[in-house]
Design a protein around this motif. Structure first.
Motif, PDB file in Angstrom:
ATOM      1  N   GLN A   1       0.860  -1.243   0.025  1.00 28.87           N
ATOM      2  CA  GLN A   1      -0.081   0.035  -0.076  1.00 28.87           C
ATOM      3  C   GLN A   1       0.890   1.422   0.029  1.00 28.87           C
ATOM      4  O   GLN A   1       2.010   1.289   0.525  1.00 28.87           O
ATOM      5  CB  GLN A   1      -0.831  -0.011   1.380  1.00 28.87           C
ATOM      6  N   GLU A   2       0.450   2.163  -0.408  1.00 28.96           N
ATOM      7  CA  GLU A   2       1.065   3.617  -0.675  1.00 28.96           C
ATOM      8  C   GLU A   2       1.403   4.202   0.914  1.00 28.96           C
ATOM      9  O   GLU A   2       0.432   4.121   1.676  1.00 28.96           O
ATOM     10  CB  GLU A   2       0.233   4.502  -1.328  1.00 28.96           C
ATOM     11  N   GLY A   3       2.488   4.389   1.036  1.00 27.45           N
ATOM     12  CA  GLY A   3       3.017   4.859   2.299  1.00 27.45           C
ATOM     13  C   GLY A   3       3.465   3.930   3.256  1.00 27.45           C
ATOM     14  O   GLY A   3       4.098   3.936   4.169  1.00 27.45           O
ATOM     15  N   ALA A   4       3.289   2.512   3.103  1.00 27.85           N
ATOM     16  CA  ALA A   4       3.756   1.501   3.961  1.00 27.85           C
ATOM     17  C   ALA A   4       5.177   1.468   4.344  1.00 27.85           C
ATOM     18  O   ALA A   4       5.720   1.648   5.143  1.00 27.85           O
ATOM     19  CB  ALA A   4       2.931   0.234   3.469  1.00 27.85           C
ATOM     20  N   GLU A   5       5.923   1.302   2.981  1.00 29.28           N
ATOM     21  CA  GLU A   5       7.733   1.164   3.020  1.00 29.28           C
ATOM     22  C   GLU A   5       7.984   2.439   3.451  1.00 29.28           C
ATOM     23  O   GLU A   5       9.128   2.347   4.228  1.00 29.28           O
ATOM     24  CB  GLU A   5       7.943   0.617   1.653  1.00 29.28           C
TER      25      GLU A   5
END
Length: 289
Positions: A218-222
């Protein structure tokens, strides 16, 4: 029995010089510590260590003038132990001024003070301990140390090379079940889409590869994982300097089943690369309905 005895340490020295602090630091390093042991019990303790082998690989005995007349036998008892084991004697010292200040702070009499003054007790103790100090393996002057600095010094002195100085528990949890009361730091994963609303993922957990891939994709997870691990690095280094041996980093989502579990594992992987840190992962609410 002597052949199987492990490391043996005697902690002694001036009253008020930090024996209790050193004993606590040794326990944090997984030493078995016996406080206020009469010197006559050193050899039986060594025998017990030899019989138990790996169950008592490192034993420390705090021996001091609280034993009064019994203390006079320490040099002979220590020599007998030294002949049968890997013995080290740590002697803790401090200036008279510092010792007086420490005793006045706790409002306790010196064990050898009797009817005299506090300084009389300190001077008498120096006479009694003179031979022990002369034959000690390590002398630590604690005059300028606070309790954290002294514990750190002992850790540096006795810790195995490469052994962790700080243990981190990364704990996943569900906010709907309440915050973990023992958490030092809390991170909220509810900014990520919830796998609960994906039919094929609903009955799985963050320990399953499909859920972990979904959450971390998901966007922002990493970006969060990289940034949070970087932010924690100086915190965990500071904990080590302050002799804080354990901490809990809590990672939460709504129910503690999907997002927090997957992100806890991912965060732990990053923290495990930090120097002096050992990491374990626990899931508080996994399996709850």
């Amino acid at each position: 029995m002597a052949d199987t005895a492990g490391e043996f340490l005697i902690v002694t020295g001036m009253s008020g010089a930090g024996r209790s602090t050193v004993a606590n630091a040794l326990e944090d390093l997984d030493w078995y510590v016996v406080d206020n042991l009469p010197p006559q019990m050193l050899r039986p303790l060594l025998d017990l260590s030899g019989r138990l082998g790996e169950q008592l690989p490192r034993v420390a005995a705090v021996v001091d003038v609280r034993g009064r007349d019994l203390f006079a036998e320490l040099p002979a008892a220590a020599q007998a132990v030294r002949e049968r084991s890997d013995l080290r004697v740590i002697f803790l010292d401090a200036s008279d001024e510092v010792l007086v200040r420490r005793f006045e702070a706790v409002r306790r009499p010196h064990p050898l003070q009797g009817d005299g003054t506090l300084l009389d007790g300190i001077r008498r103790e120096r006479e009694v301990l003179a031979a022990v100090r002369e034959n000690a393996d390590v002398i630590i002057d604690t005059s300028r140390y606070n309790i954290h600095q002294l514990a750190n010094h002992v850790t540096d002195l006795l810790q195995d090379d490469g052994a962790p100085r700080h243990r981190v528990t990364v704990l996943s949890f569900g906010f709907k079940y309440g915050l973990p009361p023992d958490a030092d730091l809390v991170a909220d994963m509810r900014f990520l889409p919830n796998p609960f609303w994906v039919d094929e993922l609903r009955d799985l957990t963050g320990q399953d590869a499909a859920v972990a891939a979904y959450v971390r994709g998901q966007e922002g997870a990493e970006e969060f994982l990289d940034g949070y691990a970087s932010a924690l690095a100086p915190v965990l280094a500071g904990y080590q300097r302050e002799n804080k041996s354990h901490s809990t980093v809590a990672v939460g989502c709504t129910g503690g089943k999907h997002r927090s579990v997957a992100m806890a594992h991912a965060l732990a992987e990053r923290l495990a690369d930090l120097p002096g840190v050992a990491v374990r992962v626990r899931h508080r609410d996994l399996g709850r309905e």
